[in-house]
Each structure stands twice: as C-alpha cells, then as structure tokens.
Design a protein around this motif. Sequence first.
Motif, PDB file in Angstrom:
ATOM      1  N   UNK B  95      13.495  -0.017  -1.794  1.00 21.97           N
ATOM      2  CA  UNK B  95      12.158   0.390  -2.235  1.00 21.97           C
ATOM      3  C   UNK B  95      11.610  -0.594  -3.271  1.00 21.97           C
ATOM      4  N   UNK B  96      12.506  -1.025  -4.233  1.00 24.45           N
ATOM      5  CA  UNK B  96      12.077  -1.985  -5.267  1.00 24.45           C
ATOM      6  C   UNK B  96      11.608  -3.290  -4.635  1.00 24.45           C
ATOM      7  N   UNK B  97      12.442  -3.775  -3.677  1.00 19.96           N
ATOM      8  CA  UNK B  97      12.113  -5.053  -3.031  1.00 19.96           C
ATOM      9  C   UNK B  97      10.818  -4.948  -2.217  1.00 19.96           C
ATOM     10  N   UNK B  98      10.655  -3.794  -1.544  1.00 21.35           N
ATOM     11  CA  UNK B  98       9.430  -3.593  -0.757  1.00 21.35           C
ATOM     12  C   UNK B  98       8.204  -3.605  -1.669  1.00 21.35           C
ATOM     13  N   UNK B  99       8.399  -2.985  -2.853  1.00 19.31           N
ATOM     14  CA  UNK B  99       7.290  -2.950  -3.809  1.00 19.31           C
ATOM     15  C   UNK B  99       6.968  -4.361  -4.291  1.00 19.31           C
ATOM     16  N   UNK B 100       8.042  -5.126  -4.556  1.00 23.04           N
ATOM     17  CA  UNK B 100       7.847  -6.488  -5.049  1.00 23.04           C
ATOM     18  C   UNK B 100       7.162  -7.360  -4.004  1.00 23.04           C
ATOM     19  N   UNK B 102       5.190  -6.223  -1.708  1.00 25.55           N
ATOM     20  CA  UNK B 102       3.972  -5.502  -1.299  1.00 25.55           C
ATOM     21  C   UNK B 102       4.051  -5.006   0.152  1.00 25.55           C
ATOM     22  N   UNK B 103       5.248  -4.621   0.555  1.00 25.40           N
ATOM     23  CA  UNK B 103       5.419  -4.046   1.904  1.00 25.40           C
ATOM     24  C   UNK B 103       5.216  -2.528   1.825  1.00 25.40           C
ATOM     25  N   UNK B 104       4.708  -1.909   2.905  1.00 26.90           N
ATOM     26  CA  UNK B 104       4.527  -0.445   2.851  1.00 26.90           C
ATOM     27  C   UNK B 104       5.874   0.273   2.770  1.00 26.90           C
ATOM     28  N   UNK B 105       5.865   1.431   2.098  1.00 25.89           N
ATOM     29  CA  UNK B 105       7.115   2.191   1.929  1.00 25.89           C
ATOM     30  C   UNK B 105       7.529   2.830   3.245  1.00 25.89           C
ATOM     31  N   UNK B 106       8.849   2.907   3.437  1.00 21.98           N
ATOM     32  CA  UNK B 106       9.340   3.579   4.643  1.00 21.98           C
ATOM     33  C   UNK B 106       9.319   5.088   4.437  1.00 21.98           C
ATOM     34  N   UNK B 107       8.825   5.790   5.448  1.00 19.57           N
ATOM     35  CA  UNK B 107       8.748   7.252   5.332  1.00 19.57           C
ATOM     36  C   UNK B 107      10.055   7.845   5.881  1.00 19.57           C
ATOM     37  N   UNK B 108      10.720   8.706   5.107  1.00 22.22           N
ATOM     38  CA  UNK B 108      11.953   9.312   5.638  1.00 22.22           C
ATOM     39  C   UNK B 108      11.645  10.248   6.808  1.00 22.22           C
ATOM     40  N   UNK B 109      12.588  10.326   7.751  1.00 25.23           N
ATOM     41  CA  UNK B 109      12.371  11.171   8.927  1.00 25.23           C
ATOM     42  C   UNK B 109      12.468  12.641   8.548  1.00 25.23           C
TER      43      UNK B 109
END
Lengths: 182, 268
Positions: B95-100, B102-109
């Motif tokens: 999540x931290x790396x995605x934020x860094x 600027x990638x969209x967050x993965x939604x849990x199933x």
Amino acid sequence: MNSLNTILVLATAYLGVFLESTFTGVRNLLGAQPDILPGLVAYASLTSGLGLGTLTAVAGGLWLDCLSANPPGISILPLFAVGLVIERYRGLILRDQAYAQFLTGLGASAAVPAFTLLLLLNASRNVLIGWDSLWQWLVMTLIGGALTPCWFLFFGWLLRTLSYEAMPDPTARSNREIKRGR
Amino acid sequence: MLKRPQYIAIVLVVLLALALLGQSERVTSRIRLAVGGLFLPLFGVANSAQALVDRGTASILPRAELLRQMDELQLENRRLRLQGIQWEEAARENARLREALLLPRQVPWRLRMARVVGRDPANWWKNVRINLGSRDGITNNMPVIAAEGLVGRVSETGYTHSSVVLLGDPACRVSVLVEETRDHGVIAPSDAGAVDNTIVDLKFLSRNSILKPGQRVVTSGLGNLFPKGIVVGQIADARSVQFGLYTEARVSLAARLNTLEEVWVIAQ
C-alpha cells in the motif's frame, strides 16, 4: 386423454427434469447426461395420442430449457416433432411389445438431441460440440431407448394402483336382455 | 396426410416456440426465472435433505475422529495466522509503495460462499446453478472461484438462485497470463471436446512464447471482469499453430469442475 395419466406423465416430466439437473451420477460415470423427455413423449404419444404428447413436449421442453442455458422454447419443437411422428404412425407400431417400445424410444432419443443441436446451430449459438459429442449422443440414445419400456411398466403399474378396477356387472348379462321388437 | 387436429397442434406449437425464441434477452431472462421458479420447492427439499444428511453424518462421526480433525484445524489455523501476520506486513508495504507511485489502491475481495445445487441438464453447455441470487447481492458477471482456482462467472441472476457459466464453455472466455513468462492469452473451450472438464485451450499467445508444462496460468485482470492473479491452472503442453503465427497451449484447470460442491462469488 385420461386425466390421471396426464397428471402422472406431467409430474414425472417435472421431477425428471429436476433430477437431470441435480443428479449427476450418470454424467460423472459416462460423461453424458441422459434425457428422459423423448422417451416420455414417445410413451405419451403411443398411449394417449396427440394431446398428451404435445402437452408433455411443451411443458417438459420449457422446463428443461429454463433449468439450462438453452434459449427457452428451443427444446419444444424437437420433442413435439418426435411426438407427432410417433402419433402419426401409432397404428403401425406394436406398442404393447417391449422391443417396439425400446426402438421407438431409441429413435426419439436419437432424434431429439440432434434436432435441438441443429436448431441451436441455426440460431448461431456457440455450443460446445466435438468428436466426443458422438459418445454423448450414443449414451443419451441408448439410455433414452432403454427407459421407454420402463415408462410403460411404471405408468401401467401406477394407473392400475391409483385407478378403480372396472367390475363386471353381474346383473347386466347380454343373454338376459329383453329384446323389444315387433 | 395429416388430420385437422394435427395441423392445429403444429400451428399452435410452432407459434408458441417462435414467440418464445423471438423474445429479447431481458424477456427471455424473465421467462426463465418465472418457469425456473416452479422448481424452487424441489430445490428447497433437496437442500433440506442435504442438510439432514450432513447433520446425520456429523452425529455418527466418532469422537476420536472429531478430536483429530480439531487438532489438525488448530494447527492449520496457527500456520495461517502466522502467514497472515507476514502478509499483513507485505500488504502494508504494498500500500505504501502504491501510494508513493500514485497507483490506485487494491480493493480486498468480498467473498460470498455458495452451494452448487444443480448442473445444466443439456450436454452442450457447462453451467452450474448456485443457491445465491439477487437478494444476496449477486449480479451478473461476478467472478466465481473455488479453493483451488477460478471456476467461471455468474451468467444469470434470479432472486434466490443464479447460473454460473464454467471455464471451458464458449460463453466464458478469460484473459490470462502465464505467471513465469508473462505471456498473455485467452482461455477458450478445448478443441478436444465436450466431455473432458479438466482441460481448456489457451489461445492467442504470441508466436515467441516459450511455454513449458507445469507453468502456472493466472487471470491477467484485463477486461476488468476477473481480478488479476486468480489461479486458473497449469500448462499441460504447447504447440505452434497457423503455420507458426501463433502458439496455443492446453491448460489443466486447477479447479475440479466435475466435483464442485461449494464455490465463492467475488462481490467486488
């Protein structure tokens, strides 16, 4: 058209379609799901004529299509066509003989899936067929054929069990009738 | 020569069939639901009978066997908890790396467990019926998985039951990738035929793909229908087709479609 026979045949078609959907023993064993409706339509057309044959084809076909991915109504025409042909030649078929019942059921069970597939392909439906569909067709044909004499036995027994036996009237003997005349 | 009642029957039945076949997809779906609703009592009876059998089986299981199973489950539970701790850390890092970046967050199933209550009575479709419907929040095209891997997608939704089209049916094509080589392809019905439920074809691979048996195939996430990374199966073999223009492979499915009893619907 005997109403008890009609109810029994339609109830069997209803239960049979449900079992085809839920009981997968034969499919797991032989790789094909047999269809009971062609044999039932053959029985109905041979014993009760066009009315019950048509009713079984329409109701059974619609029920089957609605539990399946078939377009609703596609199974009605093949079942009805088979019922009509059997009813047309009803007088020529020795319907009391088990081998004649088997052969009639065999023909019906062979024709119905082939005709249904033909209709589906004509309707540009992308169906799953390959060389092993021939095996499935063979299984459906043989099991459908073998079931047809069983329907005759089953319904014969049910009708005997559920309906009143006609008792001969001892007071109405033909040789004791008063003949009126001049 | 046909008789008059036969002509009347022919006309009536043909008109009825044409009227049914000529309906739009929406009306067809409603007809299917209405007529299929006639079988709901029987499905209910079958469900109750199954529950009764399950309860009966549970009541006659010996205590020693139950204790053994409980020990096994406790061990597995501990192992999964440890894995969970490890994966939580990985997820936080992700999540931290995605934020860094600027990638969209993965939604849990959000998973909904369903029981398979029926199969398609026709031999030319691969469909099953599950005991969840629109009242449970199920909608069309939701992915369906088993513990082993992808099963298919919801194709039609009723109020209490839904149809699931399985992998290998012509109506269920899935965009996938080979995990090791990152080659993209599409899962399609097997050319081998309709009986085998364990093998499907992987088509439209590039001609340079070098595939080996045993490589894992997962969903690619393209098309937004199936989330990325769901296991589909393993490569069984590969061959060159169309005079070397494409590569095709056969994929051995991870989920055992013949013996499905419980599945999970991914409500994204």
